[in-house]
Design a protein around this motif. Structure first.
Motif, short mmCIF file in Angstrom:
data_model
loop_
_atom_site.label_atom_id
_atom_site.label_comp_id
_atom_site.label_asym_id
_atom_site.label_seq_id
_atom_site.Cartn_x
_atom_site.Cartn_y
_atom_site.Cartn_z
N TYR A 88 0.84 -1.21 0.00
CA TYR A 88 0.00 0.00 0.00
C TYR A 88 0.87 1.26 0.00
O TYR A 88 0.66 2.19 -0.80
CB TYR A 88 -0.91 0.00 1.23
CG TYR A 88 -1.73 1.27 1.37
CD1 TYR A 88 -2.90 1.45 0.63
CD2 TYR A 88 -1.34 2.29 2.24
CE1 TYR A 88 -3.65 2.61 0.74
CE2 TYR A 88 -2.07 3.45 2.35
CZ TYR A 88 -3.23 3.61 1.61
OH TYR A 88 -3.96 4.76 1.72
N LEU A 89 1.88 1.29 0.88
CA LEU A 89 2.73 2.48 0.96
C LEU A 89 3.59 2.63 -0.29
O LEU A 89 3.86 3.75 -0.74
CB LEU A 89 3.61 2.41 2.21
CG LEU A 89 4.23 3.75 2.65
CD1 LEU A 89 3.18 4.83 2.83
CD2 LEU A 89 5.02 3.57 3.95
N LYS A 90 4.00 1.49 -0.89
CA LYS A 90 4.73 1.57 -2.15
C LYS A 90 3.85 2.18 -3.25
O LYS A 90 4.31 2.96 -4.08
CB LYS A 90 5.22 0.18 -2.58
CG LYS A 90 6.51 -0.26 -1.89
CD LYS A 90 7.11 -1.49 -2.58
CE LYS A 90 8.51 -1.77 -2.04
NZ LYS A 90 9.19 -2.85 -2.79
N GLY A 91 2.59 1.79 -3.26
CA GLY A 91 1.65 2.36 -4.23
C GLY A 91 1.51 3.87 -4.05
O GLY A 91 1.48 4.63 -5.02
N MET A 92 1.43 4.32 -2.78
CA MET A 92 1.34 5.75 -2.49
C MET A 92 2.60 6.48 -2.96
O MET A 92 2.54 7.57 -3.52
CB MET A 92 1.15 5.98 -0.99
CG MET A 92 -0.16 5.46 -0.45
SD MET A 92 -1.59 6.35 -1.10
CE MET A 92 -1.31 7.96 -0.37
N LEU A 93 3.75 5.84 -2.74
CA LEU A 93 5.02 6.45 -3.12
C LEU A 93 5.11 6.62 -4.64
O LEU A 93 5.53 7.68 -5.14
CB LEU A 93 6.18 5.59 -2.62
CG LEU A 93 7.59 6.18 -2.75
CD1 LEU A 93 7.71 7.46 -1.93
CD2 LEU A 93 8.62 5.16 -2.28
N GLU A 94 4.70 5.60 -5.39
CA GLU A 94 4.73 5.69 -6.85
C GLU A 94 3.70 6.70 -7.36
O GLU A 94 3.93 7.37 -8.37
CB GLU A 94 4.45 4.31 -7.48
CG GLU A 94 5.53 3.28 -7.20
CD GLU A 94 6.92 3.73 -7.65
OE1 GLU A 94 7.03 4.36 -8.72
OE2 GLU A 94 7.89 3.48 -6.90
N ASN A 95 2.59 6.84 -6.65
CA ASN A 95 1.59 7.85 -7.04
C ASN A 95 2.15 9.25 -6.90
O ASN A 95 1.95 10.11 -7.76
CB ASN A 95 0.32 7.70 -6.19
CG ASN A 95 -0.75 8.71 -6.55
OD1 ASN A 95 -0.71 9.85 -6.11
ND2 ASN A 95 -1.71 8.28 -7.35
N VAL A 96 2.87 9.50 -5.79
CA VAL A 96 3.49 10.80 -5.58
C VAL A 96 4.48 11.12 -6.71
O VAL A 96 4.60 12.25 -7.16
CB VAL A 96 4.20 10.85 -4.21
CG1 VAL A 96 5.10 12.07 -4.10
CG2 VAL A 96 3.17 10.84 -3.08
N LYS A 97 5.17 10.07 -7.19
CA LYS A 97 6.13 10.25 -8.28
C LYS A 97 5.45 10.28 -9.65
O LYS A 97 6.11 10.42 -10.68
CB LYS A 97 7.16 9.13 -8.26
CG LYS A 97 8.04 9.09 -7.02
CD LYS A 97 8.99 7.91 -7.08
CE LYS A 97 9.86 7.80 -5.83
NZ LYS A 97 10.76 6.62 -5.89
N ALA A 98 4.10 10.11 -9.66
CA ALA A 98 3.30 10.09 -10.90
C ALA A 98 3.59 8.87 -11.76
O ALA A 98 3.33 8.87 -12.96
CB ALA A 98 3.51 11.37 -11.71
N HIS A 275 10.21 19.36 -7.00
CA HIS A 275 11.42 18.58 -7.27
C HIS A 275 11.85 17.80 -6.02
O HIS A 275 12.34 16.66 -6.12
CB HIS A 275 12.55 19.49 -7.73
CG HIS A 275 12.46 19.86 -9.19
ND1 HIS A 275 12.58 18.94 -10.20
CD2 HIS A 275 12.24 21.06 -9.80
CE1 HIS A 275 12.46 19.54 -11.37
NE2 HIS A 275 12.25 20.82 -11.17
N LYS A 276 11.66 18.39 -4.84
CA LYS A 276 12.04 17.70 -3.60
C LYS A 276 11.21 16.43 -3.39
O LYS A 276 11.70 15.45 -2.86
CB LYS A 276 11.87 18.64 -2.40
CG LYS A 276 12.91 19.74 -2.32
CD LYS A 276 12.69 20.60 -1.09
CE LYS A 276 13.73 21.72 -1.01
NZ LYS A 276 13.53 22.59 0.16
N THR A 277 9.93 16.48 -3.79
CA THR A 277 9.04 15.32 -3.62
C THR A 277 9.03 14.41 -4.84
O THR A 277 8.35 13.39 -4.84
CB THR A 277 7.60 15.78 -3.35
OG1 THR A 277 7.14 16.54 -4.48
CG2 THR A 277 7.51 16.63 -2.10
N GLU A 278 9.78 14.79 -5.89
CA GLU A 278 9.85 14.02 -7.14
C GLU A 278 8.47 13.82 -7.76
O GLU A 278 8.19 12.79 -8.39
CB GLU A 278 10.52 12.66 -6.91
CG GLU A 278 11.94 12.76 -6.38
CD GLU A 278 12.58 11.40 -6.16
OE1 GLU A 278 12.14 10.43 -6.79
OE2 GLU A 278 13.52 11.32 -5.34
#
Length: 736
Positions: A88-98, A275-278
């Motif tokens: 779940y958290l990996k999915g959130m992380l990839e979403n933040v990176k688009a 850019h800091k949050t990618e």
């Protein structure tokens, strides 16, 4: 009051520091606990997950490292709950990176494990995550279905906090497809629940998304107010991504009100944080908005550079919505550069994408862009067809700006095809829409309702005091019957004197109020005297000449400027104070109108950077009389270079307006026929400033000097203007 304000500011800052320290302390504590824990079991998995969660919005690299270690250990242990949480958290992380495809992949894996362990709440959380990602991919029907699945589970669990999340996100979808009534309804429901359960996070998101709706509807002060409220919360909590989004929203809003320097400040700050949050999506949006600023500043090559970078990132992450928006922006630049075919190619690309994603707002803009390219090539029938399609969609969605653009295009099309009645009607519609963007009537209505409410409260309070006083008098009378006669008479005498004094004070207040009302009436008459019959007669004569000479475009332009100026002056004359920005617009319209016939002089209006014209309020019609004097008298028997320069500065809490011309000078005029005649405008203004200085408790004065004392030519008028400063009032963000 200032001391209390200072203490409160220190208190808020102190709480902010404590929150940051507490978060850092939590991370440090988890690191120490992980270093000391030597077993590779489920407890270690949970520690790794907690550390990745704590670093999620602060350090993307650390989050990724801890998640990968937790993933490997969960697989070895066959720890299903650990796998569910990690994915779940990996999915959130990839979403933040688009990286949306990867994001959906991890969410599907997380959902599978949560269903196995029958964790209903987490299953609903994953549905929300699905909804957010599908929204980002412009799959709006899928997003609504995901949110409905989540809402159903949250209601079963009576989880109000998460119901707020689904209401906000559902509102985002409705807002995106132009269903603003349902969007606002969802946001307000979310705000009510958030306030009931004291969910500051929810309140922040609601303010953010309400700001987006207000911006789309053209209510920019309320949009700025809501975005700033959300930004303050993000700063307090150290939410870098939230701050990036709010700075971007504020930048877009300031573009809409043509505050380009302010817009760039917010947009560059947003780009740095993105850019800091990618976050590639937000990087793309920021580059596009910065391109818009340079477009409006007519720096077209710089605009193309930023738009092209934005398009590349949008296509890379398959962001269809923003890809279509960027195509429209590039089309706008090519249209300005006189390349209608290249512009039309980009507008058509945007049209095709928006039809696929069913984004009516972008589709309307695409149609209007195509119409403008045909208008540029004088293909009026094609322009008419696309303009009408764009207008129809804009009316369905109740979008003011696109409707205004459509009316402007239609007016020109009808005029060039000889349909003058329709051209006139479209132009009238354009003016009406332009005035509606800031609906002054609605604002005045709200103010009136507030006044009536406060007045009713005051009456109720007065009635209550009267009842209490009556009761006191009755009680006193009963007690006095048991007292001596002289004491009774003394009390009665005291009451009579008190009543008499009260009546006298009331009469004095009424008299003072009447005097103030008379002063206001006199001042309004003086204001209206500024628009002289001589000026109106001359303007109408010039207009008549243009019509007789069949100068159609010029006469329409002249009439538009004249009517706008006349309306502005009449509106301002009803108000005790007006925004400095409104006053400067009236002065600029007056200068442009007077100069339209033969362009006999050059003029400039400059405002010092430290002055925000949207928060200063000043008495109306102070500057215009001196500008009129310069136009009418300064250039007597003078040919060649004629200039009028107006400059506003702010220093030592004084608002200074300096009006300079390079004419014959005030001393030359005094030597002529009018030697003994004092300027009526100067006399009126001086008298007004004496009264206003006391009323505003700010210095107000006017001086008129010949520039020859400074070894220059012309006249210089220095106005010290009394003022008051008002406080500021008032992109769709997803909540995960």
């Amino acid at each position: 009051m200032k001391f209390i304000k200072y203490i409160l500011t220190l208190f808020v800052f102190f709480i902010f520091i404590i929150n940051i320290k507490a978060q850092n302390k939590k991370i440090d504590s988890l690191k120490i606990e992980l270093e000391n824990y030597k077993f590779n079991d489920t407890t270690r998995v949970n520690l790794l997950y907690d550390l990745s969660r704590a670093n999620f919005r602060k350090d993307i690299g650390a989050t990724d490292r801890y998640l990968n270690e937790a993933d490997s250990l969960s697989t070895i242990l066959n720890y299903e709950k650990g796998k569910a949480r990690v994915y779940y958290l990996k999915g959130m992380l990839e979403n933040v990176k688009a990286n949306y495809t990867e994001s959906l992949h991890f969410f599907n894996r997380s959902l599978k494990y949560y269903e196995i362990i029958q964790d209903k709440k987490r299953v609903a959380d994953v549905y929300v995550a699905f909804g957010i990602t599908n929204y980002d991919l412009s799959r709006y029907d899928e997003a609504i279905k995901n949110y409905q699945n989540a809402t159903k589970i949250y209601r079963e669990l009576n989880n109000k906090r998460e119901i707020v999340t689904t209401l906000i996100n559902t509102g985002n979808v409705y807002s995106e497809i132009g269903n603003y009534n349902d969007a606002i309804s969802n946001y307000k429901d979310a705000l009510i629940i958030s306030e009931v359960i004291n969910d500051e996070d929810g309140i922040s998101y609601v303010h953010s998304n309400l700001g987006v709706v207000y911006k789309v509807q053209g209510n920019y002060p309320l949009a700025i107010d809501n975005f700033n409220k959300s930004l303050d919360y993000d700063k307090r909590t150290g939410n870098i991504l939230g701050m990036a989004r709010m700075h971007n929203n504020l930048g877009e809003t300031y573009i809409s009100i043509k505050k380009y320097d302010k817009a760039l400040q917010h947009l560059y700050e947003s780009l740095s944080l993105s850019h800091k949050t990618e976050n590639k999506k937000l990087i793309s949006v920021n580059k596009s908005n910065i391109g818009n600023v340079y477009f409006y500043k007519k720096e077209y090559l710089k605009a193309i550079e930023y738009f092209s970078e934005s398009l590349q990132v949008s296509q890379e992450i398959n962001d269809l919505k923003h890809t279509s928006i960027t195509y429209i922006n590039i089309g706008n630049v090519y249209l300005k550069l006189g390349k209608p075919i290249a512009a039309r190619k980009n507008y058509i690309n945007a049209k095709n994408i928006s039809k696929t994603t069913e984004n009516k707002r972008i589709l309307s803009a695409s149609f209007l862009g195509i119409a403008e390219t045909y208008l540029h090539e004088k293909f009026y029938l094609q322009a008419l067809n696309f303009a009408l399609q764009g207008q129809q969609i804009a009316k369905e969605l109740d979008l003011l700006e696109p409707q205004k653009t459509a009316s402007d295009i239609l007016s020109e099309v009808y005029q060039n095809t000889g349909q003058y009645q329709k051209a006139f009607e479209s132009h009238q519609e354009f003016k009406k829409l332009n005035d509606s963007i800031f609906n002054k009537e609605n604002i005045e209505k709200i103010t009136q309702l507030e006044y009536e409410y406060k007045y009713k409260q005051a009456l109720d309070s007065a009635s209550l005091r009267e009842l209490k006083l009556t009761k006191t008098v009755l009680d006193t009378s009963q007690n006095l019957k048991k007292s001596q006669r002289n004491l009774f008479l003394g009390v009665v005498a005291f009451l009579i004197i008190t009543l008499a004094l009260g009546i006298i004070i009331l009469l004095l207040k009424l008299r003072n109020q009447k005097s103030k009302t008379q002063n206001v009436v006199i001042e309004q008459k003086l204001l209206r005297s500024q628009m002289t019959p001589h000026f109106i007669f001359n303007s109408l004569s010039v207009l008549q000449g243009m019509i007789l000479n069949k100068e159609q475009k010029k006469s329409v332009s002249y009439l538009s400027k004249f009517s706008k100026l006349l309306r502005t002056i009449l509106e301002n004359s009803r108000d005790r104070t007006v925004l400095l920005s409104q006053e400067l617009i009236a002065v600029e319209n007056y200068l442009a109108l007077q100069n339209l016939e033969n362009e006999s002089y050059a003029y400039t209006i400059s405002v010092e950077d430290s002055i925000n014209t949207s928060i200063f309020k000043i008495p109306p019609m102070l500057i215009q009389p001196f500008v009129e004097n310069a136009i009418e008298h300064a250039f007597v028997n003078q040919t060649g270079n004629k200039t009028i320069n107006i400059k506003l500065t702010y220093s030592n809490e004084e608002l200074i307006c300096v009006i300079k011309d390079n004419g014959v000078g005030v001393d030359y005029l005094k030597e002529g026929k009018n030697q003994d005649k004092k300027s009526l405008s100067t006399a009126i203004t001086s008298e007004r400033l004496q009264i206003l200085s006391k009323d505003f408790k700010k210095k107000g004065s006017v001086t008129v000097e010949d520039r020859k004392k400074y070894n220059e030519q012309g006249t210089i008028v220095t106005l010290t203007i009394p003022y008051i400063i008002i406080e500021s009032s008032e992109n769709i963000n997803n909540r995960g």
